[in-house]
Design an enzyme around this catalytic site. Structure first.
Site, PDB file in Angstrom:
ATOM      1  N   CYS A  70      77.561 -11.649 -45.467  1.00 28.62           N
ATOM      2  CA  CYS A  70      77.366 -10.823 -46.668  1.00 28.62           C
ATOM      3  C   CYS A  70      78.052  -9.451 -46.525  1.00 28.62           C
ATOM      4  O   CYS A  70      77.907  -8.774 -45.499  1.00 28.62           O
ATOM      5  CB  CYS A  70      75.859 -10.673 -46.866  1.00 28.62           C
ATOM      6  SG  CYS A  70      75.384  -9.381 -47.985  1.00 28.62           S
ATOM      7  N   ASP A  76      79.500   3.987 -54.376  1.00 25.62           N
ATOM      8  CA  ASP A  76      80.189   2.813 -54.898  1.00 25.62           C
ATOM      9  C   ASP A  76      81.697   3.029 -54.787  1.00 25.62           C
ATOM     10  O   ASP A  76      82.197   4.114 -55.083  1.00 25.62           O
ATOM     11  CB  ASP A  76      79.793   2.555 -56.358  1.00 25.62           C
ATOM     12  CG  ASP A  76      80.187   1.158 -56.827  1.00 25.62           C
ATOM     13  OD1 ASP A  76      79.285   0.330 -57.046  1.00 25.62           O
ATOM     14  OD2 ASP A  76      81.410   0.891 -56.962  1.00 25.62           O
ATOM     15  N   ASN A 119      71.829  -5.518 -61.417  1.00 24.77           N
ATOM     16  CA  ASN A 119      72.327  -6.701 -62.113  1.00 24.77           C
ATOM     17  C   ASN A 119      71.889  -7.953 -61.357  1.00 24.77           C
ATOM     18  O   ASN A 119      71.906  -7.973 -60.130  1.00 24.77           O
ATOM     19  CB  ASN A 119      73.860  -6.655 -62.190  1.00 24.77           C
ATOM     20  CG  ASN A 119      74.355  -5.446 -62.957  1.00 24.77           C
ATOM     21  OD1 ASN A 119      73.771  -5.054 -63.964  1.00 24.77           O
ATOM     22  ND2 ASN A 119      75.431  -4.837 -62.486  1.00 24.77           N
ATOM     23  N   THR A 129      77.983  -9.181 -58.825  1.00 24.38           N
ATOM     24  CA  THR A 129      79.160  -9.662 -58.085  1.00 24.38           C
ATOM     25  C   THR A 129      78.924  -9.701 -56.576  1.00 24.38           C
ATOM     26  O   THR A 129      79.608 -10.419 -55.867  1.00 24.38           O
ATOM     27  CB  THR A 129      80.398  -8.777 -58.374  1.00 24.38           C
ATOM     28  OG1 THR A 129      80.110  -7.430 -58.006  1.00 24.38           O
ATOM     29  CG2 THR A 129      80.794  -8.842 -59.852  1.00 24.38           C
ATOM     30  N   HIS A 164      70.977  -4.815 -54.880  1.00 24.06           N
ATOM     31  CA  HIS A 164      71.381  -3.406 -54.872  1.00 24.06           C
ATOM     32  C   HIS A 164      71.009  -2.764 -56.196  1.00 24.06           C
ATOM     33  O   HIS A 164      70.975  -3.429 -57.234  1.00 24.06           O
ATOM     34  CB  HIS A 164      72.880  -3.257 -54.601  1.00 24.06           C
ATOM     35  CG  HIS A 164      73.761  -4.092 -55.477  1.00 24.06           C
ATOM     36  ND1 HIS A 164      73.971  -5.430 -55.247  1.00 24.06           N
ATOM     37  CD2 HIS A 164      74.460  -3.778 -56.588  1.00 24.06           C
ATOM     38  CE1 HIS A 164      74.779  -5.905 -56.178  1.00 24.06           C
ATOM     39  NE2 HIS A 164      75.090  -4.936 -57.015  1.00 24.06           N
TER      40      HIS A 164
HETATM   41  P1  AMP Z   1      77.324  -5.632 -59.065  1.00 23.68           P
HETATM   42  O1  AMP Z   1      78.507  -5.934 -59.940  1.00 23.68           O
HETATM   43  O2  AMP Z   1      76.125  -5.157 -59.800  1.00 23.68           O
HETATM   44  O3  AMP Z   1      77.023  -6.788 -58.128  1.00 23.68           O
HETATM   45  O4  AMP Z   1      77.749  -4.397 -58.181  1.00 23.68           O
HETATM   46  C1  AMP Z   1      78.509  -4.497 -57.027  1.00 23.68           C
HETATM   47  C2  AMP Z   1      79.074  -3.136 -56.788  1.00 23.68           C
HETATM   48  O5  AMP Z   1      79.531  -3.071 -55.456  1.00 23.68           O
HETATM   49  C3  AMP Z   1      80.277  -2.798 -57.695  1.00 23.68           C
HETATM   50  O6  AMP Z   1      79.979  -1.634 -58.461  1.00 23.68           O
HETATM   51  C4  AMP Z   1      81.408  -2.548 -56.688  1.00 23.68           C
HETATM   52  O7  AMP Z   1      82.270  -1.504 -57.073  1.00 23.68           O
HETATM   53  C5  AMP Z   1      80.647  -2.226 -55.414  1.00 23.68           C
HETATM   54  N1  AMP Z   1      81.361  -2.506 -54.171  1.00 23.68           N
HETATM   55  C6  AMP Z   1      82.002  -3.650 -53.834  1.00 23.68           C
HETATM   56  N2  AMP Z   1      82.517  -3.556 -52.588  1.00 23.68           N
HETATM   57  C7  AMP Z   1      82.188  -2.319 -52.133  1.00 23.68           C
HETATM   58  C8  AMP Z   1      82.435  -1.612 -50.913  1.00 23.68           C
HETATM   59  N3  AMP Z   1      83.118  -2.151 -49.903  1.00 23.68           N
HETATM   60  N4  AMP Z   1      81.952  -0.357 -50.813  1.00 23.68           N
HETATM   61  C9  AMP Z   1      81.263   0.212 -51.824  1.00 23.68           C
HETATM   62  N5  AMP Z   1      80.981  -0.410 -52.984  1.00 23.68           N
HETATM   63  C10 AMP Z   1      81.442  -1.647 -53.146  1.00 23.68           C
HETATM   64 ZN    ZN Z   2      73.304  -9.063 -47.164  1.00 23.26          ZN
END
Ligand code: AMP
Ligand code: ZN
Length: 113
Positions: free
Chosen positions: A3, A29, A86, A94, A99
């Site tokens: 993960c 983020d 989400n 995603t 989170h």
């Molecule tokens: P969600 O779409 O609600 O699952 O949010 C996932 C969030 O994780 C998105 O806003 C991405 O920009 C963020 N994200 C993905 N990879 C990273 C990373 N390596 N460091 C910080 N944030 C990330």
């Molecule tokens: Zn995890």
């Protein structure tokens, strides 16, 4: 494959940490959608809200305590902000490690969906 957010907690993938304690980790983020966009996550791997239960739900209230504390520290508490989690495909999730987005620093769009 391990993960993404578990790897961030373990320091295997870099992140900009804003807060950490025994059960929670918070970081910026990578694609901020507002001047303040922090992700607050449980250190325990919980895939989504669907996996919250009696045994692991204490961390959720703690996450809201951390959100309130960070909002004050980051100067957005008074003007207001949004905390969003989400869930699943329709919810736009995603990354499948639970989170909470802490979003603020500007007037956020009113639409929820
Ligand atoms: P969600 O779409 O609600 O699952 O949010 C996932 C969030 O994780 C998105 O806003 C991405 O920009 C963020 N994200 C993905 N990879 C990273 C990373 N390596 N460091 C910080 N944030 C990330
Ligand atoms: Zn995890």
């Amino acid at each position: 494959m391990e993960c993404l957010f578990c790897q961030i907690i373990d320091g295997k993938i870099p992140s900009t940490k804003v807060y950490e304690d025994e059960t929670v980790y918070a970081f910026k983020d990578i694609h901020p959608m507002a001047p303040v966009h922090i992700l607050i996550i449980p250190k325990q791997h919980i895939a989504s809200i669907n996996d919250v239960n009696e045994e692991n739900s204490a961390v959720i209230s703690h996450i809201y305590e951390v959100a309130a504390k960070l909002a004050k520290e980051l100067g957005i508490a008074e003007d207001g902000y949004r905390v969003v989690s989400n869930c699943g495909e329709n919810g736009g999730q995603t990354v499948f490690h639970l989170h909470f987005h802490l979003l603020g620093g500007k007037k956020l769009k009113v639409e929820m969906c």
